[in-house]
Write an enzyme that holds these catalytic residues in place. Structure first.
Site, PDB file in Angstrom:
ATOM      1  N   ASP A  52       0.835  -1.199   0.000  1.00  0.00           N
ATOM      2  CA  ASP A  52       0.000   0.000   0.000  1.00  0.00           C
ATOM      3  C   ASP A  52       0.877   1.260   0.000  1.00  0.00           C
ATOM      4  O   ASP A  52       2.035   1.208   0.424  1.00  0.00           O
ATOM      5  CB  ASP A  52      -0.865  -0.053   1.267  1.00  0.00           C
ATOM      6  CG  ASP A  52      -1.812   1.111   1.384  1.00  0.00           C
ATOM      7  OD1 ASP A  52      -2.279   1.626   0.355  1.00  0.00           O
ATOM      8  OD2 ASP A  52      -2.081   1.501   2.542  1.00  0.00           O
ATOM      9  N   ASP A  71      -0.377   4.998   0.969  1.00  0.00           N
ATOM     10  CA  ASP A  71      -0.648   5.905   2.095  1.00  0.00           C
ATOM     11  C   ASP A  71      -0.671   5.151   3.415  1.00  0.00           C
ATOM     12  O   ASP A  71      -1.434   4.200   3.595  1.00  0.00           O
ATOM     13  CB  ASP A  71      -1.989   6.619   1.883  1.00  0.00           C
ATOM     14  CG  ASP A  71      -1.978   7.400   0.579  1.00  0.00           C
ATOM     15  OD1 ASP A  71      -0.942   8.007   0.275  1.00  0.00           O
ATOM     16  OD2 ASP A  71      -2.991   7.373  -0.132  1.00  0.00           O
ATOM     17  N   ASP A 113      -2.431  -0.665   5.869  1.00  0.00           N
ATOM     18  CA  ASP A 113      -2.801  -0.168   7.203  1.00  0.00           C
ATOM     19  C   ASP A 113      -4.313  -0.216   7.447  1.00  0.00           C
ATOM     20  O   ASP A 113      -4.761   0.183   8.523  1.00  0.00           O
ATOM     21  CB  ASP A 113      -2.262   1.259   7.425  1.00  0.00           C
ATOM     22  CG  ASP A 113      -2.882   2.263   6.483  1.00  0.00           C
ATOM     23  OD1 ASP A 113      -3.111   1.899   5.306  1.00  0.00           O
ATOM     24  OD2 ASP A 113      -3.146   3.405   6.895  1.00  0.00           O
TER      25      ASP A 113
END
Lengths: 183, 183
Positions: free
Chosen positions: A11, A13, A136
């Site tokens: 990922d 961000d 996240d």
């Protein structure tokens, strides 16, 4: 592409890009107040700041994604992982049309060694099939087809159903252990 | 998202978007010559026109991807498929940075009923896992994890190792048959 290598989806961000730092910086710049990570534990990003509309405004502002600081240790760690794994960048980016070109430019600046063939901008990640996914957000990790690895972030500290890593050093240590187990 | 529905990945250029028509139009506009499909059978796009550099120039020209005509029957067919399948748009778009926003705008104009959650811009498609993939290129179909469906194009007429469909009518007929077989 070496088909024998295992694949890792990473990922952007909150994993490659330190978006929390960027939110804090932009919020401080606008409101003169720095809201530290400790005050936003377990709270989704938009609710973590007194001005609840701020986060949404920022992610639609040109330049926001282009200027996010790199997560500590990410560049060296990704380089190292690419020696043993086929690494794909998997970013849920189509929600914010203006961010697509910014994210490509950001990757070209900070991760110029990642080929366009290995960059994926998507919406939901449920059809992305990599052996590992480092992310996240549970909305991505809960549906991934491979092994989920949760990258620590203020908003996810109360979610305990995935393996957690707190830094890129811990990512490398975890995958080193995995490769020994799988060897 | 209904997790029970089977998933279909659908390519853009050559499947939803009639890129051959666009190449012919742009070439005719530049060179005053129309090179028909019959003269480009079995030939990759850049080699199909006398000026071998034309195709590469066009795909890097702003506006090219934004103005491609829609493939005949595509809008109605995709709408119909969405009743029974989870449809994802899967476009190998990260090679051409300027096309990302153009492709989003193109989809918003012609397929406004497709959510951003179901749009994927990627490089190679080997980590995309849908039950079906409709595409015009072997480089994508050969490595897909689900059933490959080759959408007919001038450049692919000599490749016979995938199920071929010649139109969106044939896509619907094929999937109708599949659902009866699978029922």
């Amino acid at each position: 592409m070496n088909k024998i290598k295992k694949t890792i989806g990473i990922d952007m961000d909150g994993v490659l890009a330190d978006i929390e730092e960027q939110f804090m910086d932009w919020y401080e710049n606008e409101h003169g107040i720095r809201v530290p990570r400790e005050e936003r534990l377990g709270v989704m990003e938009p609710e973590g700041f007194p001005d609840k509309g701020a986060v949404k405004r920022y992610v639609y502002t040109p330049g926001f994604f282009r200027t996010i600081p790199v997560m500590e240790g990410a560049v060296a760690a990704v380089k190292q992982l690419m020696e043993d794994y086929e690494v794909y960048i998997v970013s849920a980016a189509t929600e914010f049309p203006q961010c697509l070109s910014e994210k490509l430019e950001w990757l070209a600046e900070h991760f110029p060694f990642i080929s366009w063939t290995n960059i994926i901008f998507c919406g939901d990640k449920s059809i992305i099939d990599t052996d590992y996914l480092i992310d996240d957000h549970c909305k991505n990790l809960d549906f991934c087809k491979g092994k989920a690895i949760m990258f620590n972030a203020s908003h996810n500290v109360n979610q305990h159903h995935h393996v957690r890593v707190n830094s890129w050093t811990e990512v490398l240590a975890l995958l080193e252990k995995e490769s020994l187990v799988g060897a």
